[in-house]
Design a protein around this motif. Structure first.
Motif, short mmCIF file in Angstrom:
data_model
loop_
_atom_site.label_atom_id
_atom_site.label_comp_id
_atom_site.label_asym_id
_atom_site.label_seq_id
_atom_site.Cartn_x
_atom_site.Cartn_y
_atom_site.Cartn_z
N VAL A 1 86.22 -42.80 23.59
CA VAL A 1 84.95 -43.33 23.09
C VAL A 1 84.57 -44.60 23.83
N VAL A 2 85.55 -45.48 24.06
CA VAL A 2 85.29 -46.74 24.77
C VAL A 2 84.82 -46.47 26.20
N ILE A 3 85.44 -45.51 26.87
CA ILE A 3 85.07 -45.19 28.25
C ILE A 3 83.61 -44.77 28.34
N PHE A 4 83.19 -43.90 27.43
CA PHE A 4 81.80 -43.43 27.47
C PHE A 4 80.83 -44.49 26.95
N TYR A 5 81.27 -45.30 25.99
CA TYR A 5 80.40 -46.36 25.47
C TYR A 5 80.12 -47.42 26.53
N LEU A 6 81.15 -47.79 27.29
CA LEU A 6 80.98 -48.80 28.33
C LEU A 6 80.33 -48.23 29.58
N ASN A 7 80.26 -46.89 29.65
CA ASN A 7 79.64 -46.22 30.80
C ASN A 7 80.25 -46.71 32.11
N LEU A 8 81.58 -46.69 32.15
CA LEU A 8 82.29 -47.19 33.32
C LEU A 8 82.12 -46.24 34.50
N GLU A 9 82.10 -46.83 35.70
CA GLU A 9 82.09 -46.01 36.90
C GLU A 9 83.46 -45.31 37.01
N ASN A 10 83.48 -44.18 37.69
CA ASN A 10 84.73 -43.41 37.85
C ASN A 10 85.35 -43.06 36.49
N ASN A 11 84.52 -42.46 35.62
CA ASN A 11 84.99 -42.11 34.28
C ASN A 11 86.24 -41.24 34.29
N ILE A 12 86.33 -40.33 35.25
CA ILE A 12 87.47 -39.41 35.33
C ILE A 12 88.76 -40.20 35.56
N LEU A 13 88.70 -41.17 36.48
CA LEU A 13 89.89 -41.98 36.77
C LEU A 13 90.32 -42.77 35.54
N PHE A 14 89.36 -43.34 34.83
CA PHE A 14 89.70 -44.11 33.64
C PHE A 14 90.21 -43.21 32.52
N PHE A 15 89.77 -41.96 32.48
CA PHE A 15 90.29 -41.03 31.49
C PHE A 15 91.75 -40.71 31.79
N VAL A 16 92.08 -40.54 33.08
CA VAL A 16 93.49 -40.32 33.46
C VAL A 16 94.35 -41.51 33.06
N VAL A 17 93.82 -42.72 33.30
CA VAL A 17 94.54 -43.93 32.91
C VAL A 17 94.75 -43.98 31.40
N SER A 18 93.74 -43.57 30.65
CA SER A 18 93.85 -43.60 29.18
C SER A 18 94.95 -42.65 28.70
N LEU A 19 95.11 -41.50 29.36
CA LEU A 19 96.20 -40.58 29.00
C LEU A 19 97.56 -41.24 29.23
N ILE A 20 97.69 -41.92 30.37
CA ILE A 20 98.95 -42.60 30.68
C ILE A 20 99.23 -43.70 29.66
N LEU A 21 98.19 -44.45 29.30
CA LEU A 21 98.35 -45.53 28.33
C LEU A 21 98.73 -44.98 26.95
N SER A 22 98.15 -43.83 26.57
CA SER A 22 98.48 -43.22 25.28
C SER A 22 99.94 -42.78 25.23
N LEU A 23 100.41 -42.20 26.33
CA LEU A 23 101.82 -41.80 26.41
C LEU A 23 102.74 -43.03 26.32
N SER A 24 102.33 -44.11 26.95
CA SER A 24 103.11 -45.35 26.90
C SER A 24 103.22 -45.86 25.46
N ILE A 25 102.12 -45.78 24.72
CA ILE A 25 102.12 -46.21 23.32
C ILE A 25 103.13 -45.40 22.51
N CYS A 26 103.15 -44.08 22.72
CA CYS A 26 104.03 -43.19 21.95
C CYS A 26 105.51 -43.51 22.22
N PHE A 27 105.89 -43.56 23.49
CA PHE A 27 107.29 -43.82 23.81
C PHE A 27 107.69 -45.24 23.42
N ASN A 28 106.77 -46.17 23.55
CA ASN A 28 107.07 -47.56 23.19
C ASN A 28 107.30 -47.69 21.69
#
Length: 423
Positions: A112-139
């Motif tokens: 939601v934040v990615i689309f709300y901020l209308n960031l450039e390179n949305n696909i790249l930021f979506f990939v980063v968000s997946l990595i960050l979500s996995l980090s949250i789970c293992f952490n």
């Protein structure tokens, strides 16, 4: 004789293990920041990454920071005081199941934040968000079981596990960030967290004999999650304000906070961890006083040093690669201006620990009211910064100082509540 006994005590040994492990981690963290500053500097791309990471960091602090420790450390400490053998099978089941929910919730909010901020390179930021979500789970899983190390008094093993995570993160950050920019930064952190899991946490599955311990949703009291990690919540909230205008101002704020956090985590967090464990077993007013005096002294020294040497410190740490002299000046301003707020956070962190050491049932209502007042102060700061057209740096300072001052008053009140309940 008394001095010799003091330095030979388990308390000093525990603090030394945590302190020197944290010092080593801070050195590794400094190396990582040098790499980040060299490759990313104060670029808008890095600023957008930091803004997105506000969501992930908020989840991490609630589910894997001091907040989780404040909820679970007293419970596990008392459990291991009474029982020699404890089965952790149910704890593993609960943590894994909860991590799935965390992944989907954090991923949804980040998307939601990615689309709300209308960031450039949305696909790249979506990939980063997946990595960050996995980090949250293992952490989240790691933190539960590292808290068990602390509850058992295994501070050396806890220190080794933290260093392993930080070391792997540091070794990988240069090659990955040079190849994949901010995606490499997020990926190197995830790999470090996973290495910690397989090296230190997963082997605990073998401890399946003895008293069965279970975790329930009720063990994670939300007000305690807020109060146990109030300092980082204030910092993260202020970081969001610093980047809300879409500029690169958030990068200067973040570089300054990294340096200030070195003291918060290397000294204050270690003191509060040991203090929380000790007073969960037995009241110790003298230890509370010593902890408060040390924290205040460290904070005052920090303010004085930064008054005279903030620019020199930032130059020494960051001035290379993409990080230029203009970046140095803007980061140095933040570094000194934020130091007073961090002094307040140091003191408040210590004062909250006695209150958090009490069983939740004893002060559930007070925890709720205190956390609501703290959240209300932060939200009011947000509204104020949005309503008035002020400089973003001033807005950031208003949010962090109003929240820190309120945090200090609330911590004093929490200690008053603690004193009344144990009298």
């Amino acid at each position: 004789m008394l001095i010799r006994i003091f330095f030979a005590s388990q308390l000093v040994k525990d603090f030394s293990n945590l302190f020197f492990a944290n010092i080593f981690q801070k050195v590794l963290g400094l190396i990582r920041e040098l790499v980040i500053a060299f490759f990313l500097g104060s670029s808008i791309l890095y600023a957008n990454f930091l803004l997105l990471r506000v969501v992930a960091d908020f989840f991490s602090q609630i589910t894997a920071g001091n907040a989780l420790k404040a909820n679970l450390l007293p419970k596990f400490t008392k459990l291991y005081e009474k029982n020699k053998d404890v089965s952790l099978s149910e704890v593993f089941r609960f943590s894994q199941k909860s991590s799935y929910y965390l992944f989907f919730i954090s991923q949804f909010i980040q998307t939601v934040v990615i689309f709300y901020l209308n960031l450039e390179n949305n696909i790249l930021f979506f990939v980063v968000s997946l990595i960050l979500s996995l980090s949250i789970c293992f952490n989240f899983i790691n933190t539960i079981f590292l808290t068990i190390f602390q509850a058992r008094g295994l501070f050396l093993k806890y220190s080794y596990s933290s260093v392993t995570n930080s070391l792997v993160f540091t070794l990988l950050i240069y090659p990955l960030i040079s190849i994949a920019s901010f995606i490499g930064l997020a990926l190197s952190r995830l790999i470090g967290i996973i290495c910690m899991y397989f090296t230190f946490v997963r082997p605990l599955k073998k401890e399946n004999l003895g008293v069965e311990v279970k975790l329930y949703n009720s063990d994670f009291n939300f007000p305690t999650l807020i109060l146990g990690n109030f300092a980082n919540i204030i910092i993260i909230s202020s970081r969001f304000v610093s980047g809300a205008d879409g500029s690169n101002n958030i990068t200067f704020f973040m570089y300054a906070v990294v340096l200030l956090n070195a003291l918060l985590t290397a000294v204050i967090t270690n003191i509060s961890t040991i203090l929380l464990r000790k007073i969960a077993i037995k009241k110790n007013s003298r230890l509370i006083l010593y902890s408060l005096l040390v924290s205040t002294f460290v904070g005052l020294c920090m303010v004085v040093i930064l008054h005279f040497f903030s620019i020199d410190i930032v130059k020494f740490v960051y001035l290379r690669g993409m990080f230029n002299i203009s970046d140095v000046e803007q980061t140095a301003v933040y570094l000194y201006e934020l130091s007073f707020a961090f002094l307040l956070l140091f003191v408040s962190t210590i004062l909250f620990q006695p209150f958090l050491s009490l069983p939740i049932a004893k002060n559930k209502r007070n925890r709720k009211y205190i956390s609501l007042l703290l959240i209300g102060t932060i939200v009011t700061g947000f509204l104020f910064s949005g309503f008035f057209d002020l400089d973003v740096q001033l807005e950031t300072l208003i949010v962090i100082y109003t929240s820190s001052i309120m945090g200090l008053f609330l911590s004093i009140y929490s200690y008053y509540c603690y004193s009344k309940l144990i009298a």
